[in-house]
Design a protein around this motif. Structure first.
Motif, short mmCIF file in Angstrom:
data_model
loop_
_atom_site.label_atom_id
_atom_site.label_comp_id
_atom_site.label_asym_id
_atom_site.label_seq_id
_atom_site.Cartn_x
_atom_site.Cartn_y
_atom_site.Cartn_z
N CYS A 225 0.82 -1.22 0.00
CA CYS A 225 0.00 0.00 0.00
C CYS A 225 0.86 1.27 0.00
N GLY A 226 2.15 1.14 -0.22
CA GLY A 226 3.01 2.32 -0.30
C GLY A 226 3.11 3.09 1.00
N ILE A 227 3.11 2.38 2.13
CA ILE A 227 3.19 3.04 3.44
C ILE A 227 4.66 3.20 3.80
N ARG A 228 5.20 4.41 3.67
CA ARG A 228 6.63 4.63 3.88
C ARG A 228 6.86 5.77 4.87
N SER A 229 8.11 5.88 5.25
CA SER A 229 8.61 7.02 6.03
C SER A 229 7.72 7.34 7.22
N THR A 230 7.33 8.62 7.35
CA THR A 230 6.57 9.07 8.51
C THR A 230 5.25 8.34 8.65
N SER A 231 4.60 8.03 7.53
CA SER A 231 3.34 7.30 7.59
C SER A 231 3.54 5.94 8.24
N ALA A 232 4.62 5.26 7.89
CA ALA A 232 4.92 3.96 8.50
C ALA A 232 5.15 4.12 9.99
N ALA A 233 5.84 5.19 10.38
CA ALA A 233 6.11 5.43 11.80
C ALA A 233 4.81 5.66 12.56
N VAL A 234 3.87 6.41 11.95
CA VAL A 234 2.59 6.68 12.60
C VAL A 234 1.80 5.39 12.79
N VAL A 235 1.77 4.55 11.75
CA VAL A 235 1.03 3.28 11.85
C VAL A 235 1.66 2.38 12.92
N CYS A 236 2.98 2.26 12.91
CA CYS A 236 3.65 1.40 13.88
C CYS A 236 3.46 1.91 15.31
N GLY A 237 3.43 3.23 15.46
CA GLY A 237 3.24 3.79 16.79
C GLY A 237 1.87 3.53 17.37
N ALA A 238 0.88 3.28 16.50
CA ALA A 238 -0.48 3.04 16.98
C ALA A 238 -0.67 1.66 17.57
N LEU A 239 0.30 0.77 17.37
CA LEU A 239 0.15 -0.62 17.81
C LEU A 239 0.15 -0.76 19.32
N SER A 240 0.65 0.24 20.03
CA SER A 240 0.71 0.15 21.49
C SER A 240 -0.34 1.00 22.18
N ARG A 241 -1.35 1.43 21.41
CA ARG A 241 -2.39 2.26 22.01
C ARG A 241 -3.29 1.44 22.93
N THR A 242 -3.95 2.13 23.82
CA THR A 242 -4.71 1.49 24.90
C THR A 242 -5.77 0.52 24.41
N ASN A 243 -6.60 0.95 23.46
CA ASN A 243 -7.76 0.14 23.09
C ASN A 243 -7.54 -0.72 21.85
N SER A 244 -6.33 -0.93 21.44
CA SER A 244 -6.07 -1.77 20.27
C SER A 244 -6.28 -3.24 20.61
N ARG A 245 -7.06 -3.91 19.74
CA ARG A 245 -7.28 -5.35 19.90
C ARG A 245 -6.63 -6.12 18.76
N LEU A 246 -5.81 -5.44 17.97
CA LEU A 246 -5.23 -6.03 16.79
C LEU A 246 -4.30 -7.20 17.15
N LYS A 247 -4.58 -8.37 16.57
CA LYS A 247 -3.77 -9.55 16.82
C LYS A 247 -2.86 -9.90 15.64
N SER A 248 -3.31 -9.57 14.44
CA SER A 248 -2.54 -9.91 13.24
C SER A 248 -2.43 -8.68 12.34
N LEU A 249 -1.20 -8.34 11.96
CA LEU A 249 -0.95 -7.18 11.10
C LEU A 249 0.04 -7.54 10.01
N THR A 250 -0.33 -7.24 8.76
CA THR A 250 0.55 -7.45 7.62
C THR A 250 0.93 -6.09 7.03
N LEU A 251 2.23 -5.79 7.04
CA LEU A 251 2.76 -4.57 6.44
C LEU A 251 3.83 -4.90 5.40
N SER A 252 3.73 -6.05 4.79
CA SER A 252 4.75 -6.50 3.84
C SER A 252 4.73 -5.68 2.55
#
Length: 589
Positions: A245-272
């Motif tokens: 999906c062309g997620i690079r640079s700062t956008s990638a950092a923003v997405v990765c930073g959201a993984l530790s948020r309080t209400n995240s229930r995400l168990k599986s993530l593909t960023l390949s």
């Protein structure tokens, strides 16, 4: 799975719908007919199928992929779906339904209120079709749980219609929207809609429009990541795929930073396959080492996270800052870093950090050719008792990592003390005959090892004989080795049994060429001088690790390569050299 030609020639298509629970109708190629035989190209066949479908009390799964079913065929099929009382899965991928046809099928599926899985990939549905299927899907009381709409050119308008549908739908759990030219604002809109859905748990947004540069679209990116995890709203989303999906640079950092948020229930993530490299590594490391990170499966293959040791160094620094040798992640079970430009130093740093990931089960590092022998020192620590993960790691893939003799020896030595690894892939490396003498001790000591892949290396006949000799020295039951396929070894000690499958296929010479195929008789003589007892076979699926009923008198059966002219007296020669039941299928390399 039936051939349409056979069903039509025998006139049993209607009968199949009444006696088969899962019916797969394949369109055959090269059957000698002037035209390709498909369900959609024959009104008679379509009628027979739909009549049988409407009255069946057995059929629960129907696959009609690539059968040239068009809008008129969809109309006939939709009528039969209303009468079918048992069908729960329908696959119409790769047909020609078009917007109207797709709308009729979905309307019938919703009205029938029984089908739970519907696959409509590649049917030219378009934005108009998306609007037509969104309306019935928004009706109350639907039971459809899985919907596949990949590669239908839905675009912005089609995605918008689905966003509105998801606000009303209470049944869809999995939605595949791969390759639909959906822009970032609607990708975020779909995730925002999932926050209102009580059922939606999995979305695939692979291969949609690339994300624009972060500067200028900060709000869009923020809206997207808020749906992953927010301190205010709680999402039900557990599986998210954003491959290519062309997620690079700062956008990638923003997405990765959201993984530790309080209400995240995400168990599986593909960023390949997103080109993520240095930017994003630090945020990803912090999220993975956070106690709030809920990820169980993380797929980061085909990026550049190993460049300048970015991710390995960040992980090692964050993990050590928490507390050296303390557990910093208790949930992540699978980490995929294949094809990420990892170096030998990066592999060693990664091993240090992952030693603090208590739940890690699968580590996939294939196609990182710069890891080499030097990188095996850190990997070996993961497999020994010197790290927290030693008693948990079960699957390790090091295919195509530039491993030679020294690296293989280091790795095999660590396996002697390992009591958890079940699968080790060392294919497509540069392992030679010098490494094979270590295998017998590994087979004896690594109690849980079940699969060892040594294919596409540089083992010659001496190395293959070492493998065979070492394996049979510890066999107390039955075993099998196929020199161009897989080798399976089963040992029994009292009531316990051990299963080991070794793949030694397609070995190459040191100059990179694959070894030439040799006559079956030549291999028979080579192995007959080495093996003293056991059960040898190159066929797959014809043995199940069962103890032979009789070992006395000794017998031997040779099944030569198909078409070969092996002399019958070779059987007698081999029989005299084996002291147990041996069945051999000698296939040339």
């Amino acid at each position: 799975r039936f051939s349409l030609v056979e069903l039509v020639d025998r006139k049993i298509l209607w009968l199949a719908t009444h006696f088969v629970e899962h019916l797969v109708l394949e369109a055959p190629f090269g059957d000698g007919r002037d035209e390709l035989l498909t369900v959609g190209s024959s009104p008679t066949m379509l009628h027979e199928l739909t009549v049988g479908l409407g009255s069946s009390r057995v059929l629960s799964r129907l696959t009609l992929r690539s059968n040239e079913i068009d809008e008129s065929g969809a109309d006939v099929l939709a009528t039969s779906l209303l009468r079918c009382h048992t069908l729960v899965h329908l696959d119409l991928s790769d047909n020609r339904l078009g917007p109207e046809g797709a709308g009729k099928v979905v309307d019938a599926v919703v009205s029938a209120n029984r089908i739970r899985s519907l696959e409509l990939q590649r049917n030219n549905i378009g934005r108009i079709g998306a609007q037509l299927i969104a309306e019935p899907l928004g009706a109350p009381g639907t039971v459809l749980e899985t919907l596949g709409l990949a590669r239908n050119d839905l675009g912005k308008e089609g995605a918008q219609a689905l966003c509105e549908c998801l606000l009303l739908n209470t049944s869809i759990q999995s939605l595949d929207l791969t390759g639909n030219a959906i822009p970032l604002e609607l990708q975020g809109g779909l995730l925002q809609s999932s926050m209102s859905s009580p059922s939606l748990k999995a979305i695939k947004l692979d291969d949609n429009l690339a994300w624009p540069p972060y500067e200028g679209c900060e709000q869009l990116a923020k809206s997207f990541v808020d749906a992953i995890g927010s301190d205010i709203a709680r999402t039900q989303l557990e599986h998210l795929s954003l491959r290519h999906c062309g997620i690079r640079s700062t956008s990638a950092a923003v997405v990765c930073g959201a993984l530790s948020r309080t209400n995240s229930r995400l168990k599986s993530l593909t960023l390949s396959w997103n080109g993520i490299s240095q930017l994003g590594s630090e945020e990803l490391a912090k999220s993975l080492c956070s106690s709030r990170c809920s990820l169980v499966d993380l797929d980061l293959r085909d990026n550049g996270l190993g460049k300048q040791d970015a991710l390995p160094r960040a992980l090692a620094e964050v993990a050590s800052s928490i507390a050296p040798n303390a557990v910093c992640n208790r949930k992540l079970q699978s980490l995929h870093l294949g094809n990420n430009c990892l170096s030998s130093s990066g592999a060693n740093l990664l091993a240090i950090a992952l030693g603090q990931f208590e739940a890690l089960r699968d580590l996939i590092l294939y196609h990182n050719s710069d890891i080499g022998d030097a990188g095996m020192e850190g990997i070996a620590r993961l497999l020994s008792h010197r790290s927290a993960v030693a008693c948990h790691l079960r699957r390790l893939n090091l295919a195509g990592c530039g491993i030679g003799e020294a690296g293989c020896k280091t790795l095999l030595a660590s396996l002697v003390k390992n009591n958890s690894l079940e699968s080790l892939d060392l294919s497509c490396n540069w392992i030679t005959n010098a490494s094979t003498p270590y295998l017998p001790e590994v087979v004896t000591s690594a109690r849980h090892l079940q699969h060892l892949n040594l294919s596409l290396n540089s083992l010659g006949f001496e190395g293959l004989r070492d493998v065979a000799r070492g394996l049979f020295e510890v066999v107390r039951g039955s075993a099998s080795i196929g020199l161009s396929g897989s080798a399976r070894i089963t040992t029994r000690n009292g009531d316990s049994a051990k299963f080991l499958q070794v793949d030694v296929s397609s070995q190459r010479r040191s100059d990179g060429e694959t070894l030439q195929r040799l006559p079956a008789t030549t291999q028979s003589r080579s192995l007959s001088k080495t093996l003293k007892r056991g059960f040898v076979s190159g066929t797959e699926g014809d043995h199940h690790g069962e103890q032979p009923a009789e070992l006395d008198p000794p017998t031997l059966k040779i099944v030569a390569q198909e078409g070969s002219e092996e002399p019958l007296d070779e059987v007698g020669k081999l029989r005299s050299e084996f002291g147990a039941v041996v069945v051999a299928r000698m296939i040339g390399l």
